[in-house]
Design an enzyme around this catalytic site. Structure first.
Site, PDB file in Angstrom:
ATOM      1  N   CYS A 246     -23.117  20.354 101.571  1.00 20.97           N
ATOM      2  CA  CYS A 246     -23.656  21.270 101.009  1.00 20.97           C
ATOM      3  C   CYS A 246     -22.503  22.050 100.062  1.00 20.97           C
ATOM      4  CB  CYS A 246     -24.137  22.493 101.799  1.00 20.97           C
ATOM      5  SG  CYS A 246     -25.638  21.801 101.913  1.00 20.97           S
TER       6      CYS A 246
HETATM    7  N1  CO8 Z   1     -44.363  26.096 111.039  1.00 26.31           N
HETATM    8  C1  CO8 Z   1     -44.698  26.795 112.243  1.00 26.31           C
HETATM    9  N2  CO8 Z   1     -44.012  27.145 113.242  1.00 26.31           N
HETATM   10  C2  CO8 Z   1     -42.646  26.465 113.018  1.00 26.31           C
HETATM   11  C3  CO8 Z   1     -42.104  25.556 112.040  1.00 26.31           C
HETATM   12  C4  CO8 Z   1     -43.229  25.606 110.859  1.00 26.31           C
HETATM   13  N3  CO8 Z   1     -42.839  24.851 109.711  1.00 26.31           N
HETATM   14  N4  CO8 Z   1     -40.933  25.163 112.332  1.00 26.31           N
HETATM   15  C5  CO8 Z   1     -40.590  25.703 113.509  1.00 26.31           C
HETATM   16  N5  CO8 Z   1     -41.589  26.350 114.065  1.00 26.31           N
HETATM   17  C6  CO8 Z   1     -41.708  27.128 115.287  1.00 26.31           C
HETATM   18  C7  CO8 Z   1     -40.687  26.424 116.253  1.00 26.31           C
HETATM   19  O1  CO8 Z   1     -41.312  25.403 116.967  1.00 26.31           O
HETATM   20  C8  CO8 Z   1     -40.446  27.691 116.875  1.00 26.31           C
HETATM   21  O2  CO8 Z   1     -41.121  27.885 118.019  1.00 26.31           O
HETATM   22  P1  CO8 Z   1     -40.817  28.270 119.721  1.00 26.31           P
HETATM   23  O3  CO8 Z   1     -40.146  29.360 119.448  1.00 26.31           O
HETATM   24  O4  CO8 Z   1     -41.917  28.188 120.397  1.00 26.31           O
HETATM   25  O5  CO8 Z   1     -39.928  27.107 119.868  1.00 26.31           O
HETATM   26  C9  CO8 Z   1     -40.322  28.915 116.190  1.00 26.31           C
HETATM   27  O6  CO8 Z   1     -41.287  28.498 115.030  1.00 26.31           O
HETATM   28  C10 CO8 Z   1     -38.983  29.145 115.613  1.00 26.31           C
HETATM   29  O7  CO8 Z   1     -38.340  27.963 115.304  1.00 26.31           O
HETATM   30  P2  CO8 Z   1     -36.900  28.169 114.956  1.00 26.31           P
HETATM   31  O8  CO8 Z   1     -35.992  28.675 115.863  1.00 26.31           O
HETATM   32  O9  CO8 Z   1     -36.389  26.663 114.439  1.00 26.31           O
HETATM   33  O10 CO8 Z   1     -36.750  29.088 113.470  1.00 26.31           O
HETATM   34  P3  CO8 Z   1     -35.641  29.713 112.887  1.00 26.31           P
HETATM   35  O11 CO8 Z   1     -36.195  31.215 112.649  1.00 26.31           O
HETATM   36  O12 CO8 Z   1     -34.208  29.513 113.317  1.00 26.31           O
HETATM   37  O13 CO8 Z   1     -35.864  29.168 111.354  1.00 26.31           O
HETATM   38  C11 CO8 Z   1     -34.401  27.761 110.024  1.00 26.31           C
HETATM   39  C12 CO8 Z   1     -35.450  27.709 111.210  1.00 26.31           C
HETATM   40  C13 CO8 Z   1     -35.173  28.225 108.626  1.00 26.31           C
HETATM   41  C14 CO8 Z   1     -34.095  26.018 109.971  1.00 26.31           C
HETATM   42  C15 CO8 Z   1     -33.246  28.514 110.106  1.00 26.31           C
HETATM   43  O14 CO8 Z   1     -32.688  28.372 111.470  1.00 26.31           O
HETATM   44  C16 CO8 Z   1     -31.966  28.228 109.066  1.00 26.31           C
HETATM   45  O15 CO8 Z   1     -32.145  28.567 108.047  1.00 26.31           O
HETATM   46  N6  CO8 Z   1     -30.681  27.844 109.844  1.00 26.31           N
HETATM   47  C17 CO8 Z   1     -29.625  27.722 108.984  1.00 26.31           C
HETATM   48  C18 CO8 Z   1     -29.930  26.479 108.237  1.00 26.31           C
HETATM   49  C19 CO8 Z   1     -28.472  25.968 107.337  1.00 26.31           C
HETATM   50  O16 CO8 Z   1     -28.111  26.728 106.844  1.00 26.31           O
HETATM   51  N7  CO8 Z   1     -28.359  24.703 107.284  1.00 26.31           N
HETATM   52  C20 CO8 Z   1     -27.514  24.291 106.304  1.00 26.31           C
HETATM   53  C21 CO8 Z   1     -27.871  22.988 106.102  1.00 26.31           C
HETATM   54  S1  CO8 Z   1     -27.741  22.151 104.833  1.00 26.31           S
HETATM   55  C22 CO8 Z   1     -26.301  21.357 104.429  1.00 26.31           C
HETATM   56  O17 CO8 Z   1     -25.268  21.586 105.095  1.00 26.31           O
HETATM   57  C23 CO8 Z   1     -26.520  20.213 103.606  1.00 26.31           C
HETATM   58  C24 CO8 Z   1     -26.463  19.025 104.516  1.00 26.31           C
HETATM   59  C25 CO8 Z   1     -26.644  17.534 103.725  1.00 26.31           C
HETATM   60  C26 CO8 Z   1     -27.843  17.785 103.122  1.00 26.31           C
HETATM   61  C27 CO8 Z   1     -28.332  16.384 102.931  1.00 26.31           C
HETATM   62  C28 CO8 Z   1     -29.798  16.648 102.060  1.00 26.31           C
HETATM   63  C29 CO8 Z   1     -30.996  16.623 102.742  1.00 26.31           C
END
Ligand code: CO8
Length: 375
Positions: A156
């Site tokens: 990224c």
């Molecule tokens: N629908 C409904 N429920 C869901 C879903 C969904 N789609 N997904 C997860 N849930 C559930 C989970 O199972 C969980 O349930 P439980 O509490 O029962 O376990 C609950 O919802 C909460 O899940 P999370 O804890 O995973 O949810 P978050 O609030 O943490 O949100 C995010 C998830 C949006 C992913 C968030 O954590 C986030 O944005 N984190 C930062 C990500 C980030 O910045 N990443 C940088 C990455 S990218 C990068 O560097 C590039 C790499 C190279 C890219 C290559 C190209 C592909």
């Protein structure tokens, strides 16, 4: 020594859009099919049923409302769940090159420059279509640019690390005019069958033209300085690589989960935030710039809450939406291109002398910041 400036940017946006509603319908159909296939194992407690995704969760957790992709038919087909992109013959342009050339032409037009005036092309992206020859060299030929080109990958942070490399070369005089281009086909590396991340990414290409201040023909941004930082973490990882064939074949190797983007999103969220805020604050302090002097932050576009937090930490107050513009609601996370899209769309209104920071962050971990001044 010369003063490097950003004199033009360009964005290539794919024609196809996937709304959250369409994405969730496809994912849920896939999950239902998988659950029907595994019904016996699920009933026996040997496998877990797949849960449904939801539009509400996606918007609330990330701020993402839709994403552009190079192909939506494959992604939305519950029997496929990944894009269908035509393989290119060796004698035709690669798909990354096509996207990149469009973005580069727009950046050149914005700066009033011709391609043959460019003597460096850096193709800085999270994934490259092939190992070699470099995509940048193919772009150089397709555009009719001179000099040289090379590929680099800092996930990224590729765009800001690329801007540092290019602006240092312009500063030293080893090149005259550089294009840093970020063709990101994130749909190719996203695991669309994983509910936790299937909504995260979109496709796009951005380009940034960097040249000497005295050559700039119109409005431009002086690159005052750049800072890059890396700190190893496995929380964003992809194990795909050229040694794949050398390992024991399982038969299902092509479809292994770790051959696609994997992340521990919660940990990334918590760990990256303090690193990024500290990095930006340290960078401006070294330049004798106070947080009150910053007119704009163009941040990496991964998560709205993450950007809200970083904006507040850096500015010491809740930023106005115009001070920290987001584009992730429309484009989703486009890896290295996100902060450049934000810069392209929300920088022209700044007044001469206004200061701002372009900052990207992600896998590695990596953080890159570019302190710019509107001229
Ligand atoms: N629908 C409904 N429920 C869901 C879903 C969904 N789609 N997904 C997860 N849930 C559930 C989970 O199972 C969980 O349930 P439980 O509490 O029962 O376990 C609950 O919802 C909460 O899940 P999370 O804890 O995973 O949810 P978050 O609030 O943490 O949100 C995010 C998830 C949006 C992913 C968030 O954590 C986030 O944005 N984190 C930062 C990500 C980030 O910045 N990443 C940088 C990455 S990218 C990068 O560097 C590039 C790499 C190279 C890219 C290559 C190209 C592909």
């Amino acid at each position: 020594m010369f003063n490097p400036v950003i004199s033009g940017t360009g964005v290539y946006t794919p024609n196809e859009v996937i709304s959250n509603a369409e994405l969730v319908v496809a994912f849920n159909a896939y999950a239902d099919k998988q659950n029907a296939l595994n019904a016996d194992a699920i009933a026996a407690g040997e496998a877990e049923a797949m849960g449904h995704s939801s539009e509400e969760f996606i918007v609330q957790a990330s701020g993402i409302e839709q994403r552009y992709v190079m192909d939506k038919s494959g992604v939305l087909d519950p029997d496929r769940m990944y894009p269908a992109l035509r393989e290119r013959a060796d004698d035709e342009p690669g798909i990354m090159t096509e996207m990149a050339v469009d973005a580069c032409k727009k950046a050149l037009a914005a700066a009033g420059r011709e391609a043959d005036e460019v003597d460096l092309i850096i193709c800085a992206a999270s994934n490259h279509e092939r190992a070699y020859p470099a995509i940048a060299v193919e772009i150089q030929q397709a555009l009719g640019a001179g000099g040289f080109g090379f590929d680099m990958n800092v996930a990224c942070s590729s765009a800001t690390f690329g801007i540092q490399a290019a602006s240092d070369m312009v500063r030293s005089g080893s090149v005259t005019r550089a294009l840093v281009v970020n063709p990101e086909i994130c749909s190719g590396h996203l695991e669309w069958r994983d509910r936790d991340c299937h909504f995260i990414f979109g496709d796009v290409a951005t380009a940034t033209l960097i040249e000497r201040k005295e050559h700039a023909k119109g409005a431009h941004f002086e690159i005052i300085s750049t800072r890059c930082l890396t700190q190893f973490s496995n929380n964003i990882r992809n194990n795909n690589g050229f040694l794949r064939r050398s390992r024991e074949q399982t038969g299902a190797l092509d479809d292994r989960r770790d051959m696609q983007f994997m992340q521990n999103g919660r940990k990334v969220f918590k760990e990256v935030l303090p690193i990024v805020s500290k990095h930006i604050l340290g960078h401006i302090e070294e330049e004798g710039v106070s947080r009150d002097e910053l007119k704009r932050l163009w941040l990496h576009q991964a998560n709205k809450a993450m950007n809200d937090f970083i904006g507040k930490k850096v500015l010491g107050r809740v930023p106005e939406p115009s001070e920290q513009p987001n584009i992730l609601q429309e484009y989703a996370n486009t890896s290295s291109a996100g902060s450049i899209i934000a810069f392209d769309k929300y920088s022209k209104d700044l007044a001469p002398g206004d200061l701002g920071v372009i900052c990207s962050f992600g896998a590695g971990y990596s953080v890159g910041s570019v302190l710019v001044k509107r001229a």
